[in-house]
Design a protein around this motif. Structure first.
Motif, PDB file in Angstrom:
ATOM      1  N   GLY A 166      39.648  27.165  24.066  1.00 33.03           N
ATOM      2  CA  GLY A 166      38.978  26.110  24.141  1.00 33.03           C
ATOM      3  C   GLY A 166      38.690  25.533  25.587  1.00 33.03           C
ATOM      4  O   GLY A 166      37.954  24.658  25.653  1.00 33.03           O
ATOM      5  N   ARG A 167      39.443  25.809  26.443  1.00 38.69           N
ATOM      6  CA  ARG A 167      39.394  25.133  27.796  1.00 38.69           C
ATOM      7  C   ARG A 167      38.382  25.858  28.471  1.00 38.69           C
ATOM      8  O   ARG A 167      37.865  27.106  28.204  1.00 38.69           O
ATOM      9  CB  ARG A 167      40.732  25.482  28.517  1.00 38.69           C
ATOM     10  N   ASP A 168      37.811  25.072  29.328  1.00 36.24           N
ATOM     11  CA  ASP A 168      36.499  25.392  30.169  1.00 36.24           C
ATOM     12  C   ASP A 168      36.903  26.084  31.448  1.00 36.24           C
ATOM     13  O   ASP A 168      36.742  25.401  32.676  1.00 36.24           O
ATOM     14  CB  ASP A 168      35.671  23.881  30.513  1.00 36.24           C
ATOM     15  N   VAL A 169      37.472  27.220  31.204  1.00 38.89           N
ATOM     16  CA  VAL A 169      37.997  28.113  32.536  1.00 38.89           C
ATOM     17  C   VAL A 169      37.348  29.548  32.792  1.00 38.89           C
ATOM     18  O   VAL A 169      37.963  30.159  33.238  1.00 38.89           O
ATOM     19  CB  VAL A 169      39.522  28.204  32.412  1.00 38.89           C
ATOM     20  N   GLU A 170      36.353  29.765  31.851  1.00 42.12           N
ATOM     21  CA  GLU A 170      35.728  31.245  32.103  1.00 42.12           C
ATOM     22  C   GLU A 170      35.488  31.629  33.584  1.00 42.12           C
ATOM     23  O   GLU A 170      35.720  32.643  34.036  1.00 42.12           O
ATOM     24  CB  GLU A 170      34.392  31.125  31.295  1.00 42.12           C
ATOM     25  N   HIS A 171      35.078  30.720  34.371  1.00 47.38           N
ATOM     26  CA  HIS A 171      34.903  30.720  35.800  1.00 47.38           C
ATOM     27  C   HIS A 171      36.144  31.132  36.748  1.00 47.38           C
ATOM     28  O   HIS A 171      35.983  31.553  37.581  1.00 47.38           O
ATOM     29  CB  HIS A 171      34.214  29.740  36.240  1.00 47.38           C
ATOM     30  N   LEU A 172      37.109  30.990  36.183  1.00 45.40           N
ATOM     31  CA  LEU A 172      38.332  31.198  36.742  1.00 45.40           C
ATOM     32  C   LEU A 172      39.071  32.612  36.347  1.00 45.40           C
ATOM     33  O   LEU A 172      40.128  32.946  37.350  1.00 45.40           O
ATOM     34  CB  LEU A 172      39.614  30.120  36.420  1.00 45.40           C
ATOM     35  N   ILE A 173      38.572  33.310  35.376  1.00 48.83           N
ATOM     36  CA  ILE A 173      38.846  34.490  35.092  1.00 48.83           C
ATOM     37  C   ILE A 173      38.773  35.339  36.152  1.00 48.83           C
ATOM     38  O   ILE A 173      37.649  35.526  36.884  1.00 48.83           O
ATOM     39  CB  ILE A 173      38.336  35.052  33.787  1.00 48.83           C
ATOM     40  N   GLU A 174      40.081  36.160  36.784  1.00 51.94           N
ATOM     41  CA  GLU A 174      40.027  37.178  37.838  1.00 51.94           C
ATOM     42  C   GLU A 174      39.697  36.455  39.262  1.00 51.94           C
ATOM     43  O   GLU A 174      39.157  37.011  40.108  1.00 51.94           O
ATOM     44  CB  GLU A 174      39.052  38.330  37.504  1.00 51.94           C
ATOM     45  N   LYS A 175      39.715  35.102  39.195  1.00 53.08           N
ATOM     46  CA  LYS A 175      39.530  34.348  40.480  1.00 53.08           C
ATOM     47  C   LYS A 175      40.678  34.611  41.330  1.00 53.08           C
ATOM     48  O   LYS A 175      41.759  34.749  41.048  1.00 53.08           O
ATOM     49  CB  LYS A 175      39.605  32.862  40.290  1.00 53.08           C
ATOM     50  N   THR A 176      40.222  34.873  42.592  1.00 55.26           N
ATOM     51  CA  THR A 176      41.400  35.153  43.689  1.00 55.26           C
ATOM     52  C   THR A 176      41.144  34.005  44.975  1.00 55.26           C
ATOM     53  O   THR A 176      40.014  33.432  44.954  1.00 55.26           O
ATOM     54  CB  THR A 176      41.431  36.559  44.364  1.00 55.26           C
ATOM     55  N   ASP A 177      42.092  34.038  45.973  1.00 54.09           N
ATOM     56  CA  ASP A 177      41.888  33.046  47.000  1.00 54.09           C
ATOM     57  C   ASP A 177      41.515  31.705  46.263  1.00 54.09           C
ATOM     58  O   ASP A 177      40.811  30.789  46.722  1.00 54.09           O
ATOM     59  CB  ASP A 177      40.860  33.105  48.053  1.00 54.09           C
ATOM     60  N   TYR A 178      42.594  31.317  45.272  1.00 53.49           N
ATOM     61  CA  TYR A 178      42.568  30.164  44.604  1.00 53.49           C
ATOM     62  C   TYR A 178      42.422  28.873  45.210  1.00 53.49           C
ATOM     63  O   TYR A 178      41.947  27.829  44.714  1.00 53.49           O
ATOM     64  CB  TYR A 178      43.635  30.197  43.492  1.00 53.49           C
ATOM     65  N   ILE A 179      43.393  28.873  46.175  1.00 55.02           N
ATOM     66  CA  ILE A 179      43.600  27.425  47.002  1.00 55.02           C
ATOM     67  C   ILE A 179      42.847  27.475  48.188  1.00 55.02           C
ATOM     68  O   ILE A 179      42.796  26.374  49.041  1.00 55.02           O
ATOM     69  CB  ILE A 179      44.918  27.191  47.158  1.00 55.02           C
ATOM     70  N   ASN A 180      42.029  28.485  48.720  1.00 56.94           N
ATOM     71  CA  ASN A 180      41.063  28.630  49.532  1.00 56.94           C
ATOM     72  C   ASN A 180      41.773  28.359  50.981  1.00 56.94           C
ATOM     73  O   ASN A 180      41.860  27.282  51.560  1.00 56.94           O
ATOM     74  CB  ASN A 180      40.043  27.560  49.626  1.00 56.94           C
ATOM     75  N   PHE A 181      42.198  29.484  51.639  1.00 54.04           N
ATOM     76  CA  PHE A 181      43.379  29.235  52.740  1.00 54.04           C
ATOM     77  C   PHE A 181      42.632  28.928  53.957  1.00 54.04           C
ATOM     78  O   PHE A 181      42.993  28.096  54.811  1.00 54.04           O
ATOM     79  CB  PHE A 181      44.008  30.710  53.126  1.00 54.04           C
ATOM     80  N   LYS A 182      41.130  29.357  54.174  1.00 58.70           N
ATOM     81  CA  LYS A 182      40.701  28.855  55.382  1.00 58.70           C
ATOM     82  C   LYS A 182      40.269  27.294  55.334  1.00 58.70           C
ATOM     83  O   LYS A 182      40.374  26.692  56.432  1.00 58.70           O
ATOM     84  CB  LYS A 182      39.097  29.482  55.368  1.00 58.70           C
ATOM     85  N   ALA A 183      40.051  26.849  54.208  1.00 58.36           N
ATOM     86  CA  ALA A 183      39.905  25.206  54.095  1.00 58.36           C
ATOM     87  C   ALA A 183      41.227  24.721  54.440  1.00 58.36           C
ATOM     88  O   ALA A 183      41.087  23.618  54.743  1.00 58.36           O
ATOM     89  CB  ALA A 183      39.597  24.975  52.468  1.00 58.36           C
ATOM     90  N   LEU A 184      42.313  25.291  54.533  1.00 59.62           N
ATOM     91  CA  LEU A 184      43.522  24.836  54.790  1.00 59.62           C
ATOM     92  C   LEU A 184      43.911  24.817  56.232  1.00 59.62           C
ATOM     93  O   LEU A 184      45.179  24.543  56.462  1.00 59.62           O
ATOM     94  CB  LEU A 184      44.588  25.264  53.809  1.00 59.62           C
ATOM     95  N   GLY A 185      43.334  25.586  56.923  1.00 59.75           N
ATOM     96  CA  GLY A 185      43.433  25.755  58.286  1.00 59.75           C
ATOM     97  C   GLY A 185      43.837  27.426  58.630  1.00 59.75           C
ATOM     98  O   GLY A 185      44.126  27.427  59.852  1.00 59.75           O
TER      99      GLY A 185
END
Length: 402
Positions: free
Chosen positions: A361-380
């Motif tokens: 029941g969690r609202d996570v469908e958009h996270l299935i098979e997601k990569t670059d989870y933490i967004n390396f470019k945004a961190l520098g």
């Protein structure tokens, strides 16, 4: 605070909101006093679950769900039945721990205090790399990949929209209201991806009376101090509490309004009179600051570290969920020699099962098979560190072309 706030075991001790900490008149103080005991998740949560005026409003990782959580909600409290004091040790009534919004006064609590600086101890090749990661990433980057997964939390709070008694609140998909005439307009999120930032353990904070830049697009009331170039900084997950508040445009500080009526004769409380000007003047007088009479509504952000709702180890993020470069056939054998006895792909891909979370029941469908989870470019970073190198290490010549 008084003794009964923490040591009541009856659940009947209540405070009267406008009475400066005094108990409600109908509380049976004799009954409560005769039934004191150790603190519990319920007594701690009576205050901390309700930060911001209600359950799960400001804190993204604390709500009444933690009274009886399941293991996947919080492995410490749901899996091992931890009380709050299991981690927040108390000496002479000084309770260690802090939130990002207030400075530490009585001692910090960290994962490393129990789990050490090298928390992965099975001795495997993967553990070696995970312990290296622990020098750059806060534990909850991997072990709390989403926040507010037990109950939706408020992520947007616009005070400028308050005052419309004719507006009927609507429920969002989480069953939460989008409006309250007393407090304004809201947005809520459940099982949300954190905002990641470099954190050295220090916070910039705007306190009452501090000058702010009223021309900035956003005023950060709290923000972590850290940098990709600082060896003491780690990538850390946060909930950003976004909202709109009033700023005195002549004095350049955040305005503290008077909201709750003191009594029936109160003529300045906003919740009684719906007059911001009077509420601002009275509120600022109460904190010993002048109100110029000129104000502007400004967007403000507060960074709240994520500390609770830790998931079981088998639900931590996998290598591939952060490193897009491992998505194909080349995984660990990009660096290590191919070993037919080791399933590198299984090692790299086994992690947070968002499909299972969706089934719960969690609202996570958009996270299935997601990569670059933490967004390396945004961190520098230039991109995936596996390809471009870490913050203090250059890759061998030609490596990025392999």
């Amino acid at each position: 605070m008084d003794c009964l706030v923490c040591h009541d075991t009856t659940g009947k001790y209540k405070k009267d909101p406008p009475a400066a900490g005094m108990p409600e008149k109908d509380v049976d103080l004799k009954l409560v006093a005769e039934n004191v005991g150790h603190s519990s998740r319920a007594t701690c949560g009576a205050c901390h679950f309700n930060g911001g005026g209600g359950d799960a409003i400001k804190h993204a990782d604390m709500s009444r769900q933690l009274l009886e959580p399941d293991r996947n909600c919080d492995v410490h409290m749901g899996g091992y039945d931890f009380s709050c004091t299991e981690c927040h040790k108390t000496r002479n009534h000084k309770i260690s721990g802090r939130s990002s919004s207030v400075p530490v006064a009585e001692g910090e609590v960290t994962c490393q205090q129990c789990h050490s600086e090298e928390p992965h101890y099975c001795g495997s090749l993967l553990d070696h790399h995970l312990n290296k990661h622990a020098k750059t990433l806060d534990c909850n980057v991997c072990h709390s990949p989403v926040f507010a997964k037990c109950k939706a939390t408020k992520t947007w709070w616009d005070w400028s929209k308050a005052g419309d008694k004719n507006r009927k609140p609507k429920k969002d998909k989480y069953g939460q209201p989008d409006y309250d005439w007393k407090k304004g307009e809201f947005k809520w999120e459940e099982s949300a991806v954190p905002s990641y930032a470099w954190d050295s353990g220090y916070m910039n904070r705007v306190l009452i009376g501090d000058k702010v830049n009223i021309n900035a697009a956003v005023i950060n009331l709290t923000e972590p101090v850290g940098s990709i170039k600082d060896p003491a900084s780690k990538i850390t997950p946060f909930k950003i509490m976004k909202g709109v508040q009033a700023v005195d445009t002549d004095n350049n500080y955040i305005i503290v309004p008077h909201l709750f009526p003191r009594d029936k004769e109160d003529k300045t409380a906003y919740w009684k009179n719906l007059d911001w000007e009077k509420a601002f003047e009275d509120g600022m007088k109460s904190v010993g600051l002048a109100y110029s009479g000129a104000y502007r509504w400004k967007e403000t952000w507060m960074y709240w570290r994520l500390e609770h709702e830790v998931m079981p180890a088998d639900m931590a993020l996998s290598c591939v969920q952060c490193h897009d470069s491992l998505k194909g056939e080349k995984t660990c054998n990009r660096c290590h020699q191919d070993n037919r006895d080791v399933d590198f792909k299984n090692i790299a891909h086994k992690g947070t099962d968002f499909s299972f979370m969706k089934s719960q029941g969690r609202d996570v469908e958009h996270l299935i098979e997601k990569t670059d989870y933490i967004n390396f470019k945004a961190l520098g970073y230039k991109g995936d560190p596996i390809i471009h190198g870490g913050r203090f290490k250059k890759l061998p010549m030609g490596y990025k072309d392999q």
